[in-house]
Design a protein around this motif. Structure first.
Motif: not given
Length: 410
Positions: A101, A104, A154, A157
């Motif tokens: 996270h 990313n 991802l 998000k």
């Protein structure tokens, strides 16, 4: 000289242009001509929307089968395995979901503005002739269900737009494609260039136009000078400057090590093949998720790029890695015709968490870094350079660069 930038790839040249346009006296030093390395030999993908770290959860389960498969996407040369182990161990540690996270988010901040920053770097006619904002298509072999939970998470998000294509749309978009493709996804926010080498050469032209210099020398060592500036020893001279930017790609760690600065930088040796005069031209580039390679129609032919080889900076290329890419092209498009393939190998400057080091080096006044972009240098290089130079000219306090600090490895 005010500022020396070591490395004439996309990051070093872009930083040089930004500084020169602000009236800073700059020189870019590289023993090779601009855009001779990974800035030339990449896939040409501009991944504005899909900022995926290379290390993802569960990938460790796939590594053994990859290493045992001569056509697999990863190879570690046995003679280099001991040296590669610390990097690979950190790479696997970076595949934890918490780190994924973080990576990313950091990657997206420097990849999402790619089109705006390329527009700011090169002339409008260069941008319109070489860059395409037409998206990318991901392909998978076989029949579903297709497990892409982490990548889907991802994407969601940041509300990344993606659309599944029907089997008919796959056939219409790519005539002659193998019927074994079971899934396709269009990511419209991504793009590509039809000639990365020529695009980066255009940045070099902008540097010269802005008053910067290019010096074709190899930097052998750099150290702090007694007057508070920096000494840069090259194969041509001992050069003095106020500031140094290390943007030497996979060779950057070698320059920093004598200063006591150690970075877990590794060369992910990447290969590409050009198929000249191909019978197939792709309207949209392909990222083959099952085969781990990309295909992009360029001015010089169909470029296939991919695979990772860990073997250091000195080992000779492995033609077999290019032959794998040729086989992949014929598997994907069984009827493809083309002239004799052209092989190439280059060094991706990769860090375990897929996040580059950008900014001032703590404890070393006047020393800055901009390297480690891995598979995404053509995408993230221009934005990284802009953010770095904003700090260097006093337009930013550098708070935006905390996630990219070299101190995370010290």
């Amino acid at each position: 000289m005010d500022t020396i930038l070591v490395g004439a790839g996309v990051a070093g040249l872009s930083a040089g242009v930004n500084l020169a346009r602000k009236g800073v006296q700059v020189a870019v030093i590289d023993e090779l001509p601009p855009a001779s390395g990974a800035s030339y030999g990449n896939s040409g993908f501009l991944v504005a929307d899909t900022a995926m770290p290379i290390a993802l959860p569960g990938m460790y389960k796939k590594v053994p089968s990859w290493l045992l498969d001569p056509d697999g996407p990863l190879r570690v040369r046995p003679s280099y395995a001991a040296k590669a182990f610390p990097f690979l161990a950190r790479w696997l540690w970076a595949s934890r979901m918490q780190q994924v996270h973080k990576s990313n988010e950091a990657m997206r901040r420097i990849q999402n503005p790619v089109f705006q920053d390329w527009k700011a770097l090169v002339a409008p006619q260069v941008y319109s002739s070489l860059i395409r904002e037409t998206g990318q298509i991901y392909l998978w072999d076989g029949v579903g269900p297709f497990e892409t939970r982490i990548e889907d998470l991802l994407r969601s998000k940041f509300d990344v737009k993606a659309r599944e294509l029907s089997q008919q749309e796959i056939k219409d978009t790519f005539p002659g494609i193998t019927p074994t493709i079971g899934r396709a996804m269009l990511v419209p926010g991504n793009g590509h260039t039809i000639n990365p080498g020529r695009l980066v050469q255009a940045v070099k032209d902008e540097l010269i136009e802005a008053g910067g210099a290019i010096l074709h020398e190899r930097v052998q060592r750099l150290w702090p000078a007694a007057d508070g500036g920096w000494s840069v020893m090259t194969t041509g001279s001992l050069r003095k400057c106020r500031r140094v930017v290390v943007a030497a790609g996979a060779w950057s760690a070698r320059l920093l090590a004598p200063l006591g600065i150690h970075v877990p930088l590794e060369s992910e040796r990447g290969y590409h093949v050009i198929l000249p005069n191909p019978s197939i031209k792709l309207a949209v580039p392909i990222l083959h998720k099952t085969g781990y390679f990309g295909a992009n129609s360029m001015e010089m032919g169909l470029r296939l790029a991919g695979t990772v080889e860990i073997a250091g900076l000195e080992a000779e290329p492995s033609p077999s890695r290019c032959e794998v890419l040729v086989k992949q092209a014929h598997k994907l498009f069984p009827g493809i015709k083309h002239d004799e393939p052209i092989f190439w190998m280059g060094h991706r400057p990769s860090l375990p968490d897929s996040v580059p080091v950008i900014g001032a080096v703590p404890g070393f006044k006047g020393l800055f870094t901009c390297f480690g972009h891995g598979h995404c240098g053509l995408t993230a290089g221009p934005t990284s350079a802009r953010l770095l130079t904003e700090v260097m000219v006093g337009a930013s306090d550098g708070a935006d660069l905390q996630a990219y600090s070299i101190s995370r490895f010290r």
